[in-house]
Scaffold this motif. Structure first.
Motif, PDB file in Angstrom:
ATOM      1  N   ILE A 277      -5.481 -21.297  20.529  1.00 13.71           N
ATOM      2  CA  ILE A 277      -4.716 -22.355  19.876  1.00 13.71           C
ATOM      3  C   ILE A 277      -3.836 -21.680  18.830  1.00 13.71           C
ATOM      4  O   ILE A 277      -4.340 -20.992  17.934  1.00 13.71           O
ATOM      5  CB  ILE A 277      -5.652 -23.375  19.187  1.00 13.71           C
ATOM      6  CG1 ILE A 277      -6.583 -24.028  20.198  1.00 13.71           C
ATOM      7  CG2 ILE A 277      -4.834 -24.427  18.435  1.00 13.71           C
ATOM      8  CD1 ILE A 277      -7.710 -24.818  19.558  1.00 13.71           C
ATOM      9  N   ASP A 278      -2.523 -21.850  18.943  1.00 10.30           N
ATOM     10  CA  ASP A 278      -1.600 -21.281  17.959  1.00 10.30           C
ATOM     11  C   ASP A 278      -1.814 -21.959  16.611  1.00 10.30           C
ATOM     12  O   ASP A 278      -1.799 -23.188  16.522  1.00 10.30           O
ATOM     13  CB  ASP A 278      -0.147 -21.508  18.386  1.00 10.30           C
ATOM     14  CG  ASP A 278       0.235 -20.741  19.639  1.00 10.30           C
ATOM     15  OD1 ASP A 278      -0.619 -20.024  20.199  1.00 10.30           O
ATOM     16  OD2 ASP A 278       1.400 -20.860  20.051  1.00 10.30           O
TER      17      ASP A 278
ATOM     18  N   GLN B 299       0.019 -26.634  21.337  1.00 10.82           N
ATOM     19  CA  GLN B 299       1.319 -26.257  21.883  1.00 10.82           C
ATOM     20  C   GLN B 299       1.862 -25.098  21.073  1.00 10.82           C
ATOM     21  O   GLN B 299       1.357 -24.791  19.996  1.00 10.82           O
ATOM     22  CB  GLN B 299       2.280 -27.436  21.838  1.00 10.82           C
ATOM     23  CG  GLN B 299       2.500 -27.981  20.443  1.00 10.82           C
ATOM     24  CD  GLN B 299       3.277 -29.280  20.448  1.00 10.82           C
ATOM     25  OE1 GLN B 299       3.755 -29.721  21.472  1.00 10.82           O
ATOM     26  NE2 GLN B 299       3.417 -29.904  19.307  1.00 10.82           N
ATOM     27  N   ARG B 300       2.900 -24.448  21.574  1.00 11.50           N
ATOM     28  CA  ARG B 300       3.527 -23.336  20.872  1.00 11.50           C
ATOM     29  C   ARG B 300       4.163 -23.865  19.594  1.00 11.50           C
ATOM     30  O   ARG B 300       4.868 -24.869  19.600  1.00 11.50           O
ATOM     31  CB  ARG B 300       4.586 -22.693  21.764  1.00 11.50           C
ATOM     32  CG  ARG B 300       5.303 -21.522  21.179  1.00 11.50           C
ATOM     33  CD  ARG B 300       4.500 -20.253  21.054  1.00 11.50           C
ATOM     34  NE  ARG B 300       4.115 -19.737  22.348  1.00 11.50           N
ATOM     35  CZ  ARG B 300       3.035 -18.985  22.534  1.00 11.50           C
ATOM     36  NH1 ARG B 300       2.241 -18.684  21.549  1.00 11.50           N
ATOM     37  NH2 ARG B 300       2.728 -18.534  23.720  1.00 11.50           N
TER      38      ARG B 300
ATOM     39  N   LEU C  60      -0.417 -24.485  11.693  1.00  5.84           N
ATOM     40  CA  LEU C  60      -1.255 -25.631  12.030  1.00  5.84           C
ATOM     41  C   LEU C  60      -2.540 -25.456  11.231  1.00  5.84           C
ATOM     42  O   LEU C  60      -3.445 -24.733  11.643  1.00  5.84           O
ATOM     43  CB  LEU C  60      -1.532 -25.677  13.533  1.00  5.84           C
ATOM     44  CG  LEU C  60      -2.490 -26.780  13.999  1.00  5.84           C
ATOM     45  CD1 LEU C  60      -1.893 -28.152  13.729  1.00  5.84           C
ATOM     46  CD2 LEU C  60      -2.784 -26.620  15.492  1.00  5.84           C
ATOM     47  N   ASP C  61      -2.582 -26.062  10.072  1.00 13.13           N
ATOM     48  CA  ASP C  61      -3.725 -25.914   9.183  1.00 13.13           C
ATOM     49  C   ASP C  61      -4.821 -26.903   9.575  1.00 13.13           C
ATOM     50  O   ASP C  61      -4.533 -28.005  10.031  1.00 13.13           O
ATOM     51  CB  ASP C  61      -3.286 -26.165   7.739  1.00 13.13           C
ATOM     52  CG  ASP C  61      -4.252 -25.597   6.726  1.00 13.13           C
ATOM     53  OD1 ASP C  61      -5.032 -24.701   7.080  1.00 13.13           O
ATOM     54  OD2 ASP C  61      -4.213 -26.033   5.567  1.00 13.13           O
ATOM     55  N   GLY C  62      -6.064 -26.498   9.389  1.00 12.28           N
ATOM     56  CA  GLY C  62      -7.189 -27.387   9.652  1.00 12.28           C
ATOM     57  C   GLY C  62      -8.016 -26.989  10.854  1.00 12.28           C
ATOM     58  O   GLY C  62      -9.134 -27.459  11.025  1.00 12.28           O
TER      59      GLY C  62
ATOM     60  N   ARG D 188      -7.010 -14.004  17.065  1.00 10.07           N
ATOM     61  CA  ARG D 188      -6.286 -12.887  17.675  1.00 10.07           C
ATOM     62  C   ARG D 188      -4.803 -13.077  17.384  1.00 10.07           C
ATOM     63  O   ARG D 188      -4.362 -14.160  16.983  1.00 10.07           O
ATOM     64  CB  ARG D 188      -6.530 -12.795  19.170  1.00 10.07           C
ATOM     65  CG  ARG D 188      -5.821 -13.847  19.991  1.00 10.07           C
ATOM     66  CD  ARG D 188      -5.988 -13.590  21.472  1.00 10.07           C
ATOM     67  NE  ARG D 188      -5.406 -14.691  22.241  1.00 10.07           N
ATOM     68  CZ  ARG D 188      -5.552 -14.838  23.535  1.00 10.07           C
ATOM     69  NH1 ARG D 188      -6.283 -13.955  24.222  1.00 10.07           N
ATOM     70  NH2 ARG D 188      -5.001 -15.846  24.162  1.00 10.07           N
ATOM     71  N   PHE D 189      -4.055 -12.002  17.597  1.00  7.87           N
ATOM     72  CA  PHE D 189      -2.617 -12.034  17.409  1.00  7.87           C
ATOM     73  C   PHE D 189      -1.937 -11.800  18.749  1.00  7.87           C
ATOM     74  O   PHE D 189      -2.369 -10.965  19.533  1.00  7.87           O
ATOM     75  CB  PHE D 189      -2.181 -10.971  16.399  1.00  7.87           C
ATOM     76  CG  PHE D 189      -2.717 -11.249  15.031  1.00  7.87           C
ATOM     77  CD1 PHE D 189      -2.024 -12.077  14.160  1.00  7.87           C
ATOM     78  CD2 PHE D 189      -3.929 -10.731  14.617  1.00  7.87           C
ATOM     79  CE1 PHE D 189      -2.527 -12.364  12.911  1.00  7.87           C
ATOM     80  CE2 PHE D 189      -4.442 -11.009  13.374  1.00  7.87           C
ATOM     81  CZ  PHE D 189      -3.737 -11.835  12.518  1.00  7.87           C
ATOM     82  N   VAL D 190      -0.886 -12.558  18.989  1.00  3.88           N
ATOM     83  CA  VAL D 190      -0.077 -12.407  20.199  1.00  3.88           C
ATOM     84  C   VAL D 190       1.317 -12.008  19.747  1.00  3.88           C
ATOM     85  O   VAL D 190       1.900 -12.648  18.873  1.00  3.88           O
ATOM     86  CB  VAL D 190      -0.026 -13.720  21.009  1.00  3.88           C
ATOM     87  CG1 VAL D 190       0.872 -13.566  22.227  1.00  3.88           C
ATOM     88  CG2 VAL D 190      -1.428 -14.160  21.414  1.00  3.88           C
TER      89      VAL D 190
END
Length: 125
Positions: free
Chosen positions: A57-58, A87-88, A95-97, A104-106
C-alpha cells in the motif's frame, strides 16, 4: 533504518525488500537524492503491507527530477480513517494512518541516471 539504492539508476521500477518493524506506530523518513547526470524523473514510493508482504500500500511518494535534494515525511498509524481503496499516490502526497508491520521502498525512474544515488534514512517508533 538506512537503505541505499544503486549508483547507476536505470529506467524502470525496482522494489526493495520488505523490512519488518513489528509494533510500528510512527515513522519519520528522509530521502536523499544526489544527482549526477541524465534521467528525467525519479520517484521513491514508501509502501506498507497489511497482509504479511503479499501486497503493498503506497503511503508516501517522493518525486525528484534533475537536481539533488532531501525530502522528509512523518507518518503515523494512530489515526482513524474511513475505508480506503489503495492506489498510486500523486507526487508529494502521503497516506497517513496506515502502518502495517513492514515497509519497503519502490524506485521508479524515467530515463537512466548516471553518477546519481538515493539514500533513505528513517526512525521508527
Amino acid at each position: 533504518m538506512d537503505a541505499e539504492f544503486e549508483d547507476a539508476i536505470t529506467e524502470g521500477t525496482k522494489a526493495g525488500d520488505w523490512l519488518v518493524l513489528a509494533g510500528l506506530r510512527a515513522l519519520s523518513v528522509a530521502v536523499d537524492f544526489a544527482y549526477g547526470e541524465g534521467g528525467e524523473s525519479l520517484s521513491v514510493i514508501l509502501q506498507t503491507s497489511l497482509d504479511g508482504g503479499r501486497s503493498g500500500i503506497d503511503i508516501a511518494h517522493f518525486r525528484f527530477a534533475r537536481e539533488g535534494c532531501r525530502q522528509i515525511a512523518t507518518l503515523t498509524g494512530l489515526s482513524g480513517l474511513a475505508p480506503h481503496v489503495p492506489q498510486r499516490l500523486a507526487p508529494g502526497e502521503i497516506l497517513d494512518g496506515f502502518l502495517g508491520d513492514r515497509i519497503r521502498f519502490v524506485r521508479i525512474a524515467t530515463g537512466d541516471y548516471k553518477n546519481s544515488s538515493i539514500a533513505v534514512h528513517g526512525a521508527a517508533r
